[in-house]
Design a protein around this motif. Structure first.
Motif, PDB file in Angstrom:
ATOM      1  N   THR A  69       0.825  -1.207   0.000  1.00 38.70           N
ATOM      2  CA  THR A  69       0.000   0.000   0.000  1.00 38.70           C
ATOM      3  C   THR A  69       0.858   1.255   0.000  1.00 38.70           C
ATOM      4  O   THR A  69       0.582   2.212  -0.737  1.00 38.70           O
ATOM      5  N   ASN A  70       1.896   1.282   0.814  1.00 38.98           N
ATOM      6  CA  ASN A  70       2.699   2.494   0.989  1.00 38.98           C
ATOM      7  C   ASN A  70       3.997   2.488   0.192  1.00 38.98           C
ATOM      8  O   ASN A  70       4.770   3.439   0.263  1.00 38.98           O
ATOM      9  N   GLY A  71       4.257   1.420  -0.543  1.00 41.13           N
ATOM     10  CA  GLY A  71       5.395   1.406  -1.449  1.00 41.13           C
ATOM     11  C   GLY A  71       6.724   1.116  -0.796  1.00 41.13           C
ATOM     12  O   GLY A  71       6.903   1.201   0.415  1.00 41.13           O
ATOM     13  N   SER A  72       7.698   0.754  -1.667  1.00 40.62           N
ATOM     14  CA  SER A  72       9.087   0.557  -1.253  1.00 40.62           C
ATOM     15  C   SER A  72       9.932   1.620  -1.946  1.00 40.62           C
ATOM     16  O   SER A  72       9.640   2.013  -3.079  1.00 40.62           O
ATOM     17  N   TYR A  73      10.989   2.072  -1.263  1.00 40.52           N
ATOM     18  CA  TYR A  73      11.785   3.182  -1.787  1.00 40.52           C
ATOM     19  C   TYR A  73      13.275   2.852  -1.694  1.00 40.52           C
ATOM     20  O   TYR A  73      13.718   2.239  -0.718  1.00 40.52           O
ATOM     21  N   VAL A  74      14.016   3.278  -2.713  1.00 44.13           N
ATOM     22  CA  VAL A  74      15.474   3.220  -2.702  1.00 44.13           C
ATOM     23  C   VAL A  74      15.961   4.640  -2.890  1.00 44.13           C
ATOM     24  O   VAL A  74      15.671   5.282  -3.920  1.00 44.13           O
ATOM     25  N   ASN A  75      16.675   5.162  -1.889  1.00 46.33           N
ATOM     26  CA  ASN A  75      17.147   6.553  -1.913  1.00 46.33           C
ATOM     27  C   ASN A  75      15.987   7.511  -2.182  1.00 46.33           C
ATOM     28  O   ASN A  75      16.076   8.439  -3.000  1.00 46.33           O
ATOM     29  N   ASP A  76      14.850   7.254  -1.518  1.00 49.03           N
ATOM     30  CA  ASP A  76      13.640   8.087  -1.585  1.00 49.03           C
ATOM     31  C   ASP A  76      12.955   8.076  -2.949  1.00 49.03           C
ATOM     32  O   ASP A  76      12.078   8.895  -3.213  1.00 49.03           O
ATOM     33  N   ALA A  77      13.358   7.164  -3.845  1.00 46.07           N
ATOM     34  CA  ALA A  77      12.678   6.989  -5.135  1.00 46.07           C
ATOM     35  C   ALA A  77      11.849   5.715  -5.062  1.00 46.07           C
ATOM     36  O   ALA A  77      12.363   4.647  -4.710  1.00 46.07           O
ATOM     37  N   ARG A  78      10.576   5.826  -5.413  1.00 46.04           N
ATOM     38  CA  ARG A  78       9.680   4.676  -5.289  1.00 46.04           C
ATOM     39  C   ARG A  78      10.074   3.584  -6.268  1.00 46.04           C
ATOM     40  O   ARG A  78      10.378   3.844  -7.436  1.00 46.04           O
ATOM     41  N   VAL A  79      10.013   2.346  -5.797  1.00 45.66           N
ATOM     42  CA  VAL A  79      10.386   1.190  -6.617  1.00 45.66           C
ATOM     43  C   VAL A  79       9.178   0.771  -7.445  1.00 45.66           C
ATOM     44  O   VAL A  79       8.153   0.347  -6.901  1.00 45.66           O
ATOM     45  N   ALA A  80       9.280   0.891  -8.773  1.00 45.71           N
ATOM     46  CA  ALA A  80       8.188   0.493  -9.669  1.00 45.71           C
ATOM     47  C   ALA A  80       8.471  -0.853 -10.316  1.00 45.71           C
ATOM     48  O   ALA A  80       7.542  -1.567 -10.695  1.00 45.71           O
ATOM     49  N   LYS A  81       9.725  -1.216 -10.462  1.00 46.12           N
ATOM     50  CA  LYS A  81      10.133  -2.497 -11.028  1.00 46.12           C
ATOM     51  C   LYS A  81      11.373  -2.949 -10.270  1.00 46.12           C
ATOM     52  O   LYS A  81      11.919  -2.184  -9.460  1.00 46.12           O
ATOM     53  N   PRO A  82      11.824  -4.187 -10.468  1.00 49.14           N
ATOM     54  CA  PRO A  82      13.009  -4.639  -9.724  1.00 49.14           C
ATOM     55  C   PRO A  82      14.152  -3.646  -9.802  1.00 49.14           C
ATOM     56  O   PRO A  82      14.578  -3.246 -10.898  1.00 49.14           O
ATOM     57  N   GLN A  83      14.634  -3.211  -8.659  1.00 46.36           N
ATOM     58  CA  GLN A  83      15.628  -2.132  -8.566  1.00 46.36           C
ATOM     59  C   GLN A  83      16.946  -2.691  -8.035  1.00 46.36           C
ATOM     60  O   GLN A  83      17.018  -3.217  -6.928  1.00 46.36           O
ATOM     61  N   PRO A  84      18.042  -2.601  -8.828  1.00 47.52           N
ATOM     62  CA  PRO A  84      19.355  -3.062  -8.330  1.00 47.52           C
ATOM     63  C   PRO A  84      19.808  -2.212  -7.157  1.00 47.52           C
ATOM     64  O   PRO A  84      19.513  -1.015  -7.073  1.00 47.52           O
ATOM     65  N   LEU A  85      20.542  -2.826  -6.242  1.00 42.60           N
ATOM     66  CA  LEU A  85      21.044  -2.126  -5.064  1.00 42.60           C
ATOM     67  C   LEU A  85      22.553  -1.994  -5.144  1.00 42.60           C
ATOM     68  O   LEU A  85      23.256  -2.950  -5.494  1.00 42.60           O
ATOM     69  N   ALA A  86      23.022  -0.795  -4.806  1.00 36.85           N
ATOM     70  CA  ALA A  86      24.463  -0.535  -4.720  1.00 36.85           C
ATOM     71  C   ALA A  86      24.822  -0.297  -3.265  1.00 36.85           C
ATOM     72  O   ALA A  86      23.989   0.156  -2.475  1.00 36.85           O
TER      73      ALA A  86
END
Length: 640
Positions: A69-86
């Motif tokens: 419901t509230n989304g997942s974020y990487v560096n305050d950008a919402r994750v819309a598709k699989p997001q690689p992590l550094a």
């Protein structure tokens, strides 16, 4: 952690540094969420049960949102598709923040404990106190009054204000009055321009209980930012934030821009290790700022507030429970009987009681619908919470709404003080709404919203109130007729009739009459101290032959009357007085082919039974001479 064969780590990020470290092992998928079977369980009300997944692939670790419901974020950008992590990326699920690193050596140095900021470039200076304050009660001294100009009292006068506050709090009648006393003291002792008390509800929501603004202040109150409240609620520490207006990266977040504060204090109000709410105050002017001394005073006031708040809550709960128990003393606590229809009802109760399902009980007046409702409550997990009853037919529309939802002081003529409604009194318990079919249309609409999970407001109030209440309703009239003539809402009908329990009239379960009669006899002999052993066979036969238009209530009254007037050790048929409405029951219009002599014989026999074979009185009722009555008794072979 160095021994763990991991190629990534997820580290809990906290305002004052870092917390738990979760090693990420290759060739595994990690479910993240509130569900207990997740590999990484979040204790966060803003996260979903299965919020996201961490997956290791050819390109390293990736985060994938699970439709939360509230989304997942990487560096305050919402994750819309699989997001690689550094390494060094910040990952957020709901309120929970983590830092992803490939080795623990990549962790940055923790921020200064006195600074809460996103990147360390701007200073939001925070001073923390957990449970210690130098203020202690001392002999009373004159306290300063609330003025237009903010001032900070010397320590001695501040201690006097705290002492005076403790004395005044003991006389507070409710939480609002208590909160206003604390706010008045805080504004006397500190330069704050605005102060408020907020109540922590289930689910982490904060409701405004009371607020005060100086006459020359900003004119209104802005709620504490979620970032600050989260910091206080999670750490259990009071915070002082200075130079709020200079924090560029927070200017447009969490309501701080609307707040326009130059400094603020937020302190937890707690008792017995549980946070009940927050005490929040702030300054908006450039000249006046809150200081560590003000934090000390606010923390002391919050501690006093927590102790009295909890005591007031316990007292209120005990008062409600006491009133409910008083009402219940006049009611039967169990269903009595062994007939097939009653066993079917008990079977329904056994299946439904453990659920939260709304129940509609239908049956004639006096059949014991309230006893069925009580049986549902006392066989449910809510048995230790209040069982509150309300007869919807006994009140006018305006009074019924006030009884159900409560009212504020001054809401209408005669509302001299705030009153909690039946729904608030029944929180986490059961409310029984009798004669639901008599409820007015406007009240039906408000009840429907509560049944659908929406909050309600007291009459004359604007504060939303949420409760956890099981609703059991009852009616002795066909609600379908009310729907057809427009007096009862169809949507409320379907919302109430999730489970329907039909209670048959007493005439349809004659086997229960002797059992009920014996039950009431024991009850009334115990209450009156009379020594009555039981019923004669004639009395039992008379009770079973009657059709009981008033159902169980009429039977109870008949036994109570017999116990009060009886002179013998057992109740005979002459002791049982039955209503002349007997002929108006089921089957009264049926024809019976009997002679006039038989009609006369039966009538004379009943009259003699009614008078206890007092022949003079019977002759007077029949309108004949005593000698004529003697001849007819002999002719018809009537015997006592």
């Amino acid at each position: 952690m160095a021994d763990v064969d991991a190629n990534g780590f997820l580290v809990t990020r906290r305002p004052d540094g870092f917390g738990d470290v979760f090693p990420l092992l290759p060739a595994r998928r990690y479910a993240v969420g509130r569900a207990a079977d997740c590999e990484l369980v979040l204790r966060d009300d803003l996260s979903s049960r299965r919020h996201a997944e961490l997956v290791h692939g050819p390109d390293g670790w990736m985060v994938q949102d699970g439709g939360s419901t509230n989304g997942s974020y990487v560096n305050d950008a919402r994750v819309a598709k699989p997001q690689p992590l550094a390494s060094g990326d910040e990952v957020r699920f709901g309120r929970s923040r983590f830092l992803f690193v490939t080795t623990l050596g990549d962790l940055p140095a923790p921020p200064d404990a006195g600074t809460l900021c996103d990147d360390g470039s701007d200073g939001l200076s925070i001073t923390r106190r957990q449970s210690r304050t130098r203020y202690l009660p001392s002999p009373p001294a004159p306290g300063a009054t609330l003025t237009d100009s903010p001032t900070r009292l010397p320590v001695g006068e501040a201690v006097a204000v705290l002492y005076r506050l403790a004395v005044e709090m003991a006389a507070a009648a409710d939480l609002t009055a208590l909160a206003n006393l604390v706010l008045s003291a805080v504004l006397r002792a500190t330069p704050a321009e605005v102060a408020a008390v907020l109540t922590l509800r289930d689910g982490g929501n904060l409701d405004l209980t009371a607020h005060r603004v100086r006459p020359a202040g900003p004119g209104t109150y802005h709620k504490v930012s979620s970032m600050v409240s989260h910091e206080v609620l999670t750490s259990g520490q009071a915070v002082l934030a200075e130079d709020v207006g200079s924090v560029r990266h927070l200017k447009n977040r969490d309501g701080i821009a609307d707040l326009r504060a130059t400094s603020l204090i937020c302190a937890p109000v707690e008792a017995d290790g549980r946070i009940l709410g927050l005490l929040h105050l702030y300054c908006t002017g450039e000249r006046d700022h809150l200081a560590p001394d003000d934090l000390e005073f606010t923390l002391a006031a919050a501690r006093q507030l927590g102790v009295v708040w909890q005591s007031l809550s316990r007292q209120s709960g005990l008062s409600v429970e006491n009133e409910v128990l008083k009402e219940q003393l006049h009611l039967e606590s169990e269903l009595v009987g062994g007939s097939g229809p009653l066993k079917a009802i008990e079977s329904q109760i056994a299946r439904v009681a453990s659920t939260k399902t709304t129940v509609l009980i239908r049956g004639e007046s006096g059949v014991g619908k309230e006893l069925v409702a009580r049986a549902l409550h006392f066989n449910s997990p809510r048995r230790d919470r209040p069982f509150v009853c309300l007869n919807c037919a006994a009140l006018t529309e305006s009074l019924l709404e006030s009884e159900l939802f409560g009212h504020e002081k001054g809401a209408f003529t005669g509302a001299t003080e705030r009153m909690r409604g039946k729904f608030e009194s029944a929180d986490r318990g059961t409310i029984f709404l009798d004669e639901i079919g008599e409820m007015a249309a406007n009240t039906q609409a408000k009840l429907l919203r509560v049944l659908e999970g929406h909050p309600f407001e007291r009459v004359g109030g604007n504060v939303p109130i949420r409760v956890d209440v099981r609703v059991v309703a009852a009616t002795n009239r066909p609600l379908e007729d009310g729907i057809r003539d427009g007096t009862f809402r169809k949507d409320l009908y379907f919302r109430l009739q999730v489970v329907q329990i039909d209670v048959p009239p007493l005439r349809d379960r004659a086997d229960d009459v002797p059992v009920l009669a014996d039950h009431f006899l024991k009850r009334f002999t115990r209450e009156t101290g009379r020594r009555i052993k039981g019923f004669t066979p004639g009395a039992v036969k008379k009770l079973q032959a009657y059709h009981w238009p008033g159902n169980v209530r009429e039977l109870r009254n008949a036994i109570e009357r017999a116990v009060a007037l009886a002179t013998a050790a057992t109740l005979d048929e002459t002791d049982i007085w039955l209503s002349p409405l007997e002929g108006e029951g089921v089957g009264a219009a049926q024809y019976e082919p009997i002679s006039l002599d038989e009609v006369e014989r039966r009538h004379i026999e009943r009259t003699l039974e009614h008078t206890g074979w007092n022949k003079s009185k019977a002759a007077e009722i029949l309108g004949i001479e005593r000698s004529t009555l003697d001849r007819k008794i002999k002719a018809y072979d009537l015997k006592k």
